[in-house]
Design a protein around this motif. Structure first.
Motif, PDB file in Angstrom:
ATOM      1  N   TYR A  60      42.712 -12.800 -18.634  1.00  0.00           N
ATOM      2  CA  TYR A  60      43.968 -11.760 -18.145  1.00  0.00           C
ATOM      3  C   TYR A  60      43.076  -9.965 -18.288  1.00  0.00           C
ATOM      4  CZ  TYR A  60      48.151  -9.265 -18.626  1.00  0.00           C
ATOM      5  OH  TYR A  60      49.530  -8.750 -17.924  1.00  0.00           O
ATOM      6  N   ALA A  61      42.245  -9.983 -19.619  1.00  0.00           N
ATOM      7  CA  ALA A  61      41.924  -8.661 -19.776  1.00  0.00           C
ATOM      8  C   ALA A  61      40.883  -9.112 -20.927  1.00  0.00           C
ATOM      9  CB  ALA A  61      42.353  -8.285 -20.617  1.00  0.00           C
ATOM     10  N   ASP A  62      39.115  -8.707 -20.134  1.00  0.00           N
ATOM     11  CA  ASP A  62      38.167  -9.176 -20.883  1.00  0.00           C
ATOM     12  C   ASP A  62      37.431  -7.706 -21.420  1.00  0.00           C
ATOM     13  OD1 ASP A  62      38.144 -11.305 -20.958  1.00  0.00           O
ATOM     14  OD2 ASP A  62      37.885 -11.398 -18.623  1.00  0.00           O
ATOM     15  N   ASP A  63      36.446  -8.218 -22.763  1.00  0.00           N
ATOM     16  CA  ASP A  63      35.427  -6.573 -22.264  1.00  0.00           C
ATOM     17  C   ASP A  63      35.999  -6.018 -23.256  1.00  0.00           C
ATOM     18  OD1 ASP A  63      33.432  -8.052 -20.875  1.00  0.00           O
ATOM     19  OD2 ASP A  63      34.389  -7.485 -19.409  1.00  0.00           O
ATOM     20  N   LEU A  64      37.156  -6.143 -24.080  1.00  0.00           N
ATOM     21  CA  LEU A  64      38.113  -4.577 -24.547  1.00  0.00           C
ATOM     22  C   LEU A  64      37.386  -5.726 -26.312  1.00  0.00           C
ATOM     23  CD1 LEU A  64      41.021  -4.798 -22.608  1.00  0.00           C
ATOM     24  CD2 LEU A  64      39.324  -3.128 -22.885  1.00  0.00           C
ATOM     25  N   PRO A  65      37.604  -4.326 -27.723  1.00  0.00           N
ATOM     26  CA  PRO A  65      38.216  -4.831 -28.693  1.00  0.00           C
ATOM     27  C   PRO A  65      39.140  -5.559 -29.175  1.00  0.00           C
ATOM     28  CG  PRO A  65      37.869  -2.395 -28.774  1.00  0.00           C
ATOM     29  CD  PRO A  65      38.109  -3.312 -27.106  1.00  0.00           C
ATOM     30  N   LEU A  66      39.266  -6.329 -30.211  1.00  0.00           N
ATOM     31  CA  LEU A  66      40.584  -6.473 -30.550  1.00  0.00           C
ATOM     32  C   LEU A  66      42.094  -5.772 -30.144  1.00  0.00           C
ATOM     33  CD1 LEU A  66      42.137  -9.540 -31.825  1.00  0.00           C
ATOM     34  CD2 LEU A  66      41.448  -8.577 -34.137  1.00  0.00           C
ATOM     35  N   MET A  67      41.805  -4.993 -31.391  1.00  0.00           N
ATOM     36  CA  MET A  67      43.468  -4.445 -31.526  1.00  0.00           C
ATOM     37  C   MET A  67      44.031  -3.561 -30.308  1.00  0.00           C
ATOM     38  SD  MET A  67      43.949  -5.710 -34.280  1.00  0.00           S
ATOM     39  CE  MET A  67      46.238  -5.258 -33.730  1.00  0.00           C
ATOM     40  N   PRO A  68      43.523  -3.343 -29.111  1.00  0.00           N
ATOM     41  CA  PRO A  68      43.887  -2.845 -27.864  1.00  0.00           C
ATOM     42  C   PRO A  68      44.023  -3.611 -26.544  1.00  0.00           C
ATOM     43  CG  PRO A  68      41.903  -1.328 -28.223  1.00  0.00           C
ATOM     44  CD  PRO A  68      42.132  -2.364 -29.540  1.00  0.00           C
TER      45      PRO A  68
END
Lengths: 446, 446
Positions: free
Chosen positions: B83-91
């Motif tokens: 659903y959402a990839d390639d992002l740091p944990l908190m965002p």
């Protein structure tokens, strides 16, 4: 061309198309036509119905994408999968792999190892691979027979193997193989000097000259470990990549495999010469070799391809796992979760590989006129559902077993997971014999 | 017991048995008998012929081993795979995952996500998993219905979700679920306070007291990132693990999930309290969270299990890939190719998990009298040939699709890759509906 004028051998109706060009685009409701060895059309489903096709292939839950390119391996070594694990590079090579190869690496070993490797690679979506192993003539002939596209780098070492006794013989025999396959549309034969620490400078310079004359690729292990670099610095005061540059070996036809422990000057040399990097993340991790800084290289314009290395140091030849590892490792290395997103990881295994091979004109993307090297991946299984973005699914959730069809040069080499040219039962029996033979000598070599 | 006195439901004749106890042993020419929910015999093939068995299962190219234990995940989130990839944990959590869950995470979401997760896990060799998600009552009931062994950690947060409005309600509803399943032989319900940064100290202390009174496990995210530790230090001057220790939360029934960026004092606390670590290498890499120092922990006697985390941050629930990544990452991290060899990686997913669950008496190895949680893995495919050492093959070459059979508590939940309790077509249709519903709101939440 008007659809009515197209005569297609195969007309594919997939759920998704991931063409790679334009970059980042995923097509839905489109079809792909394959005519002869080429892609003849990519067009909306409705328009595709005007195409006369010998075979219509419904792929209702599949993504269709360019066949993957495995840019580094040693196919013959598949027979040594799991032979020795959990060891650093040099003891692993010197005490286990090289002695086993010295005892066993015959023509038949090269042929059977190649067939095993091709079976595994096709089943996990690879349609082109780059190889470096003894008996490259046998490897090339086997790949050709099995309908597989490849670049065979004939080895050059300063020590003897069962294929050649000295450097001159490696080069002369290699050039003969190069000549033998010069008209092949599937197999190209290139120079494979093993590494700066196993081939003397004079010989490397000779390879550079010959490769330049023949306008041929050079495929070389380089900066695989920090120790390799330190050792070279001790001996010559020069980093191995600088040595290669001084010898005229670096250029847009050079594939530098591994490339860990890089400093800015190393990267500058890659940029200025146009040399390519082949990243082998799982092998580098397993042998504790180091990390290739893929994101930095790409940011500076260096072309990066991806390879599994051999099944003896991986221990599989599956580019789906390799792409995932590349993406994960880049994020960890850069402490940046946005590093090497899924689309970029897929680029390594498609256009990055095509560019490294000097075949970006014909490979690495689904475009009309390019070679029909195409795979279909079924995303309907629970492992890959739901699908918000097929590219994410391909890189982060597929394990390779979802690949159902593979075309190489327009020929269906795998159909519903059945291989056209490989009889797995017969191959399995031959592998069983190799296992017995190699196991019997294991205690004396390991 | 004399073989003639054994009445077996299943008598397995595999090529190899990897029992895990004795450690490092691989048996050939042996058989395994399953009677009721237990392993009733492991004995030489010839002796096994005296056993009366309802079903004899020939597994001529298979390794039989304990079912794998996935010690951390959020099964419901399978519906958010990719659903959402390639992002740091908190965002990733705050801008994508939590908003999507806030909109969609209903009872049906929890049930369907759980079924999807179980389908994937069983197909890749997992027979026990640890979960933390909203609607733990629904998750637990679904797992029970599907014959799957699990530990369900009911969530505790200081913010509302669709399952509970405040901390008191999380705890009271959670205790009710704990009570509801207290006689289940498959499902145990434990405390799942999310993390020190989402649950206040008073509430954590309450959880510690209640868990101690009920002699129940606490499953908590801890030291997932260096930023989490720094933030806690800013606020309290204390590292999160020290806070948990001060509050009485650390003990032999505590499962600390993630544990990156550790210092010696952290490890000392794990050693002195007997708390367990759940390593989630792929999730930690994908979110660029950091590295759990598995080799150091094991060397100091800390028990380490392994988890996939959710399909939204992995993006699969496949412990074969996870074991391989754990082994590779340990080697890279320690710059030591001998770190976490294949057998130790397999330990994480078997005995390490069993110990973390407090079920080493019954799970994690193939021993007479232990629960009959058993899988068979076919190593005859080209991906896993030849076999010098089946343990190397399981960790470094299997991708999970080679698992053919799975027994949980002696019940065959998968047979020749057919799932007993899950209709994949019907499940796929429901997942398709979720995909449409969630996609429709994606632009507003992401």
């Amino acid at each position: 061309m008007n659809p009515q004028e197209i005569q297609a051998d195969y007309l594919l109706h997939p759920r998704w198309i991931v063409p790679m060009v334009p970059y980042g685009v995923v097509l839905e409701g489109h079809s792909v036509a394959l005519s002869g060895d080429r892609i003849s059309a990519i067009l909306p489903r409705a328009e595709s119905l005007g195409i006369a096709a010998d075979e219509v292939v419904d792929l209702p839950s599949h993504a269709v994408l360019p066949g993957l390119i495995n840019s580094h391996g040693h196919a013959g070594m598949s027979l040594l999968r799991g032979y020795a694990d959990d060891l650093p590079l040099m003891p692993w090579l010197e005490q286990h792999i090289w002695p086993a190869e010295k005892t066993h690496a015959s023509e038949q070993f090269a042929a059977d190892g190649m067939e095993l490797a091709i079976a595994e690679m096709v089943r996990s979506g690879t349609t082109t691979f780059c190889d470096q192993f003894v008996f490259p003539d046998v490897g090339a002939a086997t790949a050709q027979r099995l309908g597989m596209r490849c670049q065979i780098a004939f080895p050059v070492w300063n020590f003897p193997t069962r294929w050649a006794s000295d450097t001159d013989e490696y080069i002369s025999k290699g050039l003969a193989v190069h000549d033998q396959f010069k008209h092949s549309t599937l197999v190209s034969v290139v120079f494979g000097p093993h590494a700066p620490y196993t081939v003397a400078e004079d010989d490397l310079a000779r390879v550079a000259t010959l490769a330049s004359e023949l306008d041929t690729v050079i495929h070389i292990h380089l900066h695989e470990t920090a120790a390799e670099i330190l050792q070279a610095m001790d001996v010559s005061g020069e980093r191995p990549i600088s040595t290669l540059h001084r010898l005229g070996l670096l250029g847009p036809r050079t594939q530098c495999v591994h490339m860990t422990a890089l400093i800015d000057e190393d990267i500058d040399l890659l940029v200025s010469t146009g040399a390519h990097v082949v990243h082998c993340p799982q092998s580098n991790m397993k042998l504790a070799s180091g990390i290739c800084p893929v994101s930095d290289l790409r940011a500076k314009g260096v072309n990066v391809a991806i390879g599994t290395d051999s099944a003896a140091s991986n221990n599989d030849l599956n580019l789906f796992g390799e792409m995932q590892t590349a993406a994960l490792l880049a994020k960890l290395h850069g402490r940046d979760a946005t590093a090497l997103p899924a689309a970029d990881a897929l680029h390594l295994a498609t256009l990055g590989g095509a560019r490294a091979l000097g075949r970006e004109d014909a490979l690495g993307s689904l475009e009309v006129g390019k070679l029909a090297d195409v795979i279909a991946v079924d995303l309907s299984g629970p492992e890959t559902q739901p699908v918000y973005n097929p590219v994410s699914q391909l890189v982060y959730a597929c394990n390779g077993s979802q690949v159902t069809h593979s075309w190489i040069a327009g020929e269906a080499v795998m159909w519903q997971r059945e291989l056209k040219y490989i009889d797995l039962a017969a191959l399995g029996a031959r592998i069983g014999e190799w296992h017995q033979r190699i196991s019997a000598t294991k205690s004396s070599t390991a």
